[in-house]
Design an enzyme around this catalytic site. Structure first.
Site, PDB file in Angstrom:
ATOM      1  N   HIS A   1       0.813  -1.229   0.000  1.00  0.00           N
ATOM      2  CA  HIS A   1       0.000   0.000   0.000  1.00  0.00           C
ATOM      3  C   HIS A   1       0.843   1.273   0.000  1.00  0.00           C
ATOM      4  CE1 HIS A   1       0.031  -0.510   4.677  1.00  0.00           C
ATOM      5  NE2 HIS A   1       1.010   0.289   4.319  1.00  0.00           N
TER       6      HIS A   1
ATOM      7  N   HIS B   1      -1.230   4.932   9.968  1.00  0.00           N
ATOM      8  CA  HIS B   1       0.143   5.446  10.105  1.00  0.00           C
ATOM      9  C   HIS B   1       0.157   6.850  10.701  1.00  0.00           C
ATOM     10  CE1 HIS B   1       0.218   2.480   6.846  1.00  0.00           C
ATOM     11  NE2 HIS B   1       1.517   2.351   6.997  1.00  0.00           N
TER      12      HIS B   1
ATOM     13  N   HIS C   1      10.310  -4.481   4.025  1.00  0.00           N
ATOM     14  CA  HIS C   1      10.884  -3.145   3.874  1.00  0.00           C
ATOM     15  C   HIS C   1      11.187  -2.540   5.234  1.00  0.00           C
ATOM     16  CE1 HIS C   1       6.592  -2.096   4.359  1.00  0.00           C
ATOM     17  NE2 HIS C   1       6.853  -0.806   4.393  1.00  0.00           N
TER      18      HIS C   1
ATOM     19  N   GLU D   1       4.214  -5.470   8.542  1.00  0.00           N
ATOM     20  CA  GLU D   1       2.845  -5.341   8.014  1.00  0.00           C
ATOM     21  C   GLU D   1       2.321  -6.649   7.430  1.00  0.00           C
ATOM     22  OE1 GLU D   1       2.827  -0.593   6.830  1.00  0.00           O
ATOM     23  OE2 GLU D   1       3.491  -2.040   5.349  1.00  0.00           O
TER      24      GLU D   1
END
Lengths: 115, 280
Positions: free
Chosen positions: B12, B59, B193, B240
């Site tokens: 995303h 976030h 990541h 995530e």
């Protein structure tokens, strides 16, 4: 005990200790969701930081736009990304700064990971 | 009765919204990623979901560190996107399905998950970008949504095992909903990541591939790892994958892959996408 052992090299786990330490800084960064607040910061950085009660360590890190120092001062990368956004910096600029390479080198490294 | 028709999991990253806003879908940097969704678009035309139950992470748009739930479910009639600090264009509002939301809330709390209930929620790139990938073009969204938000910001995070159990509870909750609804599951974020620290730029292709393969053959595989072990293997934001895992667990034990895509990099991220159907 609020602080996790830091078991992953080059990684600060954002645990209770960090969240407590970084609260003022992260709260200021959260305010940058609002464009008017981003403009207010640019107009009067000292005044804006003072309003959020940043610690001297946090104020220095903000002054130098230094991401590793911001993390050491309790900053969380998700909120810091909003701060970086004020200067038009994206996560690759931030990655390059933290790893001490140019943005082009940082991007090339990522591409190399795919091979 | 409500029926789960499939599960889409996808990265995303905010850069996706920027690429969409600039119309860069055909650029060499982006083409492989956006093209990966073409089979999903064809599948969606046939599958016609009514509602999407979307497992994502906020976030720093709706939640801050002052009050940060581990698990939250939205129960609003409408959800809006908003500026996250980067001036990326907002998207059209999403219609909610409060009746389904409250059914899910009642069911998972009865099942032992003491989630936070939200009648107001603004939704960030982690929800909006996957929606825009599935239904491009900026037209009104053809599905209603129920957001399921999981904390991946502030440690301690819920364990992979706990997320898997939450997913199973969501699956039971959907299956017991009396209305005839076609429900699409979505899980967003990942794959490997890391944005922060000297380890920024960390990617782990081998682990990502294993994880993706596990989602059809052995979906609980990743629950053997602790949160710190997952940060080590996938990066501090690669965690995530918990959101993928939760959505996948809701699909039920057996699944078959319809399409998948894995591409390094977009932005700082190893980008992944999978579309699964429940095993017949």
């Amino acid at each position: 005990m609020t602080t996790t052992r830091q078991p992953v090299p080059g990684t600060t786990i954002f645990d209770g200790g960090q969240a407590q330490k970084g609260y003022a800084l992260n709260k200021m960064c959260m305010s940058f969701n609002d464009a008017a607040n981003r403009a207010a910061f640019v107009r009067d950085e000292d005044g804006y930081c003072a309003r959020y009660g940043l610690t001297p360590q946090q104020r220095e890190a903000v002054r130098h736009r230094n991401v590793l120092a911001l993390i050491a001062a309790g900053g969380n990368i998700y909120y810091l990304a909003k701060f970086a956004g004020i200067f038009g910096l994206d996560v690759q600029d931030i990655g390059a700064q933290q790893t001490g390479v140019s943005k082009e080198e940082f991007k090339a490294r990522l591409v190399a990971e795919g091979r | 009765m409500a029926k789960i028709i499939g599960c889409v999991t996808t990265s995303h990253v905010p850069a996706i919204a920027r690429a969409i806003a600039r119309g860069e879908q055909e650029d060499p940097y982006w083409k492989e990623w956006f093209d990966g969704f073409k089979p999903v678009h064809r599948w969606l035309e046939q599958a016609k979901p009514d509602v999407a139950v979307i497992v994502y992470n906020d976030h720093g748009l709706n939640f801050f560190l002052d009050k940060l739930p581990t698990f939250a479910i939205g129960a609003a009639a409408e959800y809006q996107s908003a500026d996250e600090g980067w001036n990326i264009p907002t998207v059209l509002p999403f219609k909610g399905d409060p009746e389904l939301s409250w059914h899910l809330i009642n069911s998972v709390v009865t099942d032992g998950f003491d989630i936070t209930m939200c009648q107001e929620m603004v939704v960030d790139h982690a929800l909006c970008n996957p929606m825009a990938l599935l239904w491009p073009g900026g037209k009104p969204w053809p599905v209603r949504i129920v957001p399921v938000e999981i904390n991946t910001v502030q440690f301690p995070l819920p364990s992979a095992a706990r997320c898997y159990q939450l997913g199973e509870a969501l699956g039971r909750a959907i299956a017991s909903y009396p209305q005839d609804l076609r429900v699409l599951l979505m899980g967003t974020g990942g794959l490997s990541h890391q944005l922060d620290g000297e380890r920024a730029g960390f990617i782990n292709k081998e682990f990502d591939k294993k994880f993706m393969a596990s989602l059809t053959a052995d979906p609980a595989w990743v629950t053997r790892y602790s949160t710190i072990e997952l940060v080590e293997r996938t990066g501090s934001q690669g965690i995530e994958l918990l959101l993928w895992l939760t959505a996948r667990a809701a699909l039920g034990s057996g699944a078959r892959e319809i399409t998948a895509n894995y591409h390094i990099p977009i932005s700082n991220t190893a980008a992944g996408m999978m579309l699964l159907e429940p095993a017949a």
